[in-house]
Scaffold this motif. Structure first.
Motif, mmCIF file in Angstrom:
data_model
loop_
_atom_site.group_PDB
_atom_site.id
_atom_site.type_symbol
_atom_site.label_atom_id
_atom_site.label_comp_id
_atom_site.label_asym_id
_atom_site.label_seq_id
_atom_site.Cartn_x
_atom_site.Cartn_y
_atom_site.Cartn_z
ATOM 1 N N TYR A 621 0.840 -1.192 0.000
ATOM 2 C CA TYR A 621 0.000 0.000 0.000
ATOM 3 C C TYR A 621 0.881 1.249 0.000
ATOM 4 C CZ TYR A 621 -4.423 -2.399 1.080
ATOM 5 O OH TYR A 621 -5.563 -3.172 1.036
ATOM 6 N N LYS A 622 0.360 2.278 -0.623
ATOM 7 C CA LYS A 622 0.953 3.606 -0.513
ATOM 8 C C LYS A 622 -0.095 4.533 0.106
ATOM 9 C CE LYS A 622 2.861 7.468 -3.193
ATOM 10 N NZ LYS A 622 3.194 7.994 -4.542
ATOM 11 N N LYS A 623 0.320 5.270 1.145
ATOM 12 C CA LYS A 623 -0.550 6.274 1.731
ATOM 13 C C LYS A 623 0.063 7.649 1.445
ATOM 14 C CE LYS A 623 -3.291 7.291 5.862
ATOM 15 N NZ LYS A 623 -3.568 6.939 7.273
ATOM 16 N N ALA A 627 -4.584 9.414 1.807
ATOM 17 C CA ALA A 627 -5.326 8.440 0.993
ATOM 18 C C ALA A 627 -4.526 7.152 0.868
ATOM 19 C CB ALA A 627 -5.612 9.023 -0.386
ATOM 20 N N THR A 629 -3.834 3.536 -0.789
ATOM 21 C CA THR A 629 -4.093 2.897 -2.075
ATOM 22 C C THR A 629 -3.322 1.590 -2.175
ATOM 23 O OG1 THR A 629 -4.335 5.076 -3.114
ATOM 24 C CG2 THR A 629 -4.001 3.180 -4.578
ATOM 25 N N VAL A 631 -1.368 -0.845 -4.266
ATOM 26 C CA VAL A 631 -0.660 -0.653 -5.541
ATOM 27 C C VAL A 631 -0.132 -1.960 -6.121
ATOM 28 C CG1 VAL A 631 -0.066 1.738 -5.057
ATOM 29 C CG2 VAL A 631 1.501 -0.094 -4.335
#
Length: 696
Positions: A621-623, A627, A629, A631
């Motif tokens: 995940y990327k925050k 937000a 997301t 990935v």
């Protein structure tokens, strides 16, 4: 610490790179016959003279053709001489240690044989060796020019046929310039060896062929070839061993109507240091004069057919044309087994890089470089019915409009791709098939995540200067920079040939990926942070949410015990950018999740690589800006209550995730978070961590 991988290549048929003697022990020296030296001068010679001195030289080749020569004889043609509408049809045989030699004398240009439209029994040639052994032909220029008559023509024809056919030895052809010769079918061209015969005619074979340092330009049909009629004569037995101890070395072959260099029916031929250019319907002719050339459908540059143990090495091939098919520089053709292409360089070949035909098996393609070969058939074209093929430590570089598959499989044998670099600056795809495996390959550029390679690396390989080679000797741009992620990242291969494309020994530490084995010393990673919690202190960790303490689980570990809400613990330096972060992680909550935080800036900006028991996934995940997301993700059987070794490497914009030593995912971020701390995160889950380490 370097990780060393266990070799898993099965035993294959390996071929010797040196031609060795079959005789051991003391051998008495062979006395060389004295022989007679004959001189031929097209200007000052006289056929009525003795021919045994420069002053008494013969004049014509016709005179030479009346003689039957004996061991040790030498026929010397004067430099600068020209013989028009003449040819050499040589008779007699030498002996072991006493070959018959044709060469030049004096200074100046090579003696020129322009055989024009002459023929013997409807066949033209500049030099013919028919049913003879122990000849060496050196330093001649041979041509026919463009002729309107439709017939077979050859620069040099070595033929075994008729009542005197048999087993022939020691034919050497060196330093000839052969050009502008046009024949009517595929048994013609520059230098041709041919065993001829039908039904119960005597069969011919050869042992000891050297074709070296010749230049063959603008020739139809084929540049250099060996051929036997055993393929069409069921009474003959030498379909795969008509030619033994064949060496084809250092030749330049250009503008050829059909194939460049073709070895049929060979046993362990060595084809090395040759260059082919403009192969396939590439002759420069006036079609108003030469109107009879065969229609050509398929060609390849340098290849073998019905051959075992061939070694093609240090060759270069470019501008091979795809006509109705094929068009590759290299080809394991029908019934080629236990053979190798290694240390070769190819570029701008229309059909791709390698063709593998049916009824092949246990062949190896290794340490070759392909720079912008085109892809009418894809980079590798494996047809139906092929056997096992081993493709390792090659570089396939594409930067143009190529859009076909860079990898391929047959429908029968297995294709094993290991330690290769696929630099896909174009739009080519990768094939996945039960008939192929990938192992420790580098995939860079478009579709880099497609191939089913559990150990793939998809970041920039960091070449010195790719796409700058102008020939095999100028391929240093494909060496790896000291910062390349491919150094020490490959898997060991047994019986690997012992050296890389550039001649460096294998291996320097763990194997490198690609055709270059880095020879320098790579700085070892520096540990910039570690914590095993054995000091019973986690005060340098900042926690947010959850309930944290140290607990004994085999050893002291950091534990978060509340399975509700978000819980984060982090530490380190906000300036850390590129690093590898590893830790042991134990999820305590069924259907829960836990992951490593990295490049953590604050609670609204970070990456996390997490285990998710709900769905058995490894997730990235990327925050950013608050937000969150997803990935990238990969399947992984998460087991709550069991320790898992997690690791993430972040280098520039490339993130690579591992569990238990296996790379499971890799993702490239177009707008990466630049730097940050490390930590652990979970949501509605309890979990533990131990043995934290960060290295740069």
């Amino acid at each position: 610490m370097k990780r060393r991988s266990k070799a898993i290549l099965p035993l294959v048929i390996l071929v010797s790179l040196l031609l060795t003697s079959l005789v051991s022990g003391a051998v008495s020296p062979i006395a060389r016959a004295a022989g007679t030296t004959y001189y031929v001068d097209s200007v000052l010679g006289n056929d009525s003279s003795a021919g045994t001195s420069e002053a008494s030289a013969w004049k014509t080749l016709t005179k030479v053709n009346t003689m039957s020569f004996t061991p040790g004889d030498r026929i010397l043609l004067k430099a600068g001489s020209v013989w028009s509408d003449q040819y050499l049809d040589l008779k007699g045989s030498g002996a072991e240690g006493s070959p018959i030699v044709v060469d030049q004398y004096g200074s100046g240009s090579k003696p020129l044989i322009h055989f024009g439209n002459t023929s013997v029994n409807g066949e033209g040639f500049g030099v013919r060796l028919r049913n003879v052994s122990y000849w060496e032909i050196n330093n001649l220029e041979i041509t026919s020019g463009q002729q309107p008559t439709d017939m077979r023509r050859h620069g040099v024809l070595v033929v075994g046929e008729g009542a005197d056919a048999g087993s022939f030895r020691h034919i050497h052809i060196k330093n000839l310039s052969i050009h502008d010769i046009f024949g009517t079918d595929r048994r013609t061209g520059g230098i041709n060896f041919h065993a001829r015969g039908t039904n119960t005619a005597l069969e011919s074979t050869w042992d000891g062929i050297l074709i070296e340092n010749n230049t063959i330009i603008n020739v139809a049909d084929t540049g250099i070839q060996t051929m036997t009629d055993a393929f069409s004569n069921n009474a003959w037995t030498h379909k795969s061993d008509a030619f033994k101890n064949v060496v084809i070395r250092g030749n330049y072959v250009e503008k050829i109507h059909r194939d460049g260099i073709l070895v049929r029916a060979g046993v362990s031929p060595l084809i090395e240091y040759n260059t082919t250019n403009a192969i396939g319907n590439a002759c420069d002719v006036n079609t108003g004069v030469v109107s009879y050339l065969d229609h050509i459908a398929v060609v390849a540059a340098q290849w073998a057919y019905y051959t075992t143990g061939a070694v093609f090495q240090y060759n270069e091939a470019f501008d091979t044309r795809k006509l109705e098919g094929d068009g590759q520089p290299w080809d394991f053709d029908v019934q080629v087994k236990g053979s190798v292409y290694q240390y070769n360089y190819s570029h701008n070949n229309q059909g791709g890089t390698l063709l593998v035909m049916n009824d092949t098996d246990e062949n190896i393609f290794r340490y070759n470089i392909s720079q912008n070969d085109l892809d009418a058939n894809g980079a590798f074209h494996l047809t139906s019915g092929g056997g096992n093929l081993y493709i390792y430590n090659n570089i396939i570089y594409r930067s143009g409009t190529q859009n076909r598959a860079l990898t391929h499989a047959s429908n029968t044998g297995m294709a094993y791709y290991k330690n290769n670099i696929f630099y896909n600056g174009a739009s080519g795809q990768y094939t996945n098939s039960p008939r192929m495996t990938y192992d420790h390959n580098s995939f860079y550029g478009l579709n880099s995540s497609v191939a089913n390679d559990p150990y793939k690396i998809v970041g920039d390989p960091k070449f010195v200067s790719p796409n700058t080679a102008t020939g095999r000797a100028t391929a240093d741009g494909y060496k790896l920079l000291p910062t390349s992620p491919l150094i020490d990242a490959g898997v060991m291969v047994a019986a690997n040939g012992g050296k890389d494309f550039f001649g460096n020994p294998l291996y320097n530490g763990a194997p490198d990926i690609g055709a270059f084995e880095y020879q320098g010393t790579i700085p070892q990673p520096v540990t910039i942070f570690s914590d095993d919690f054995e000091d019973n202190d986690f005060s340098d960790w900042t926690v947010s949410g959850g309930s944290w303490n140290l607990t004994t689980d085999g050893s002291l570990a950091l534990s978060q015990n509340t399975a509700s809400g978000e819980a984060i613990a982090y530490t380190g330096n906000a300036s850390w950018d590129d690093y590898t972060y590893s830790a042991r992680i134990k999820l305590l909550t069924a259907s829960g999740n836990v992951g490593l935080l990295f490049r953590y800036m604050d609670n609204s900006n970070y990456y996390t690589l997490r285990l998710n028991d709900s769905g058995d996934k490894l997730e990235l995940y990327k925050k950013s800006g608050g937000a969150m997301t997803l990935v990238s993700s990969a399947g992984y059987a998460v087991t709550p209550g069991q320790w898992a070794a997690m690791k993430v490497t972040v280098s520039g914009n490339v993130i690579t995730g591992y569990v238990d030593g296996v790379q499971l995912l890799q993702w490239t971020d177009a707008s990466p978070l630049p730097a940050g701390k490390i930590g652990i995160r979970m949501h509605t889950s309890a979990a533990r961590m131990d043995d934290v380490k960060v290295v740069q």
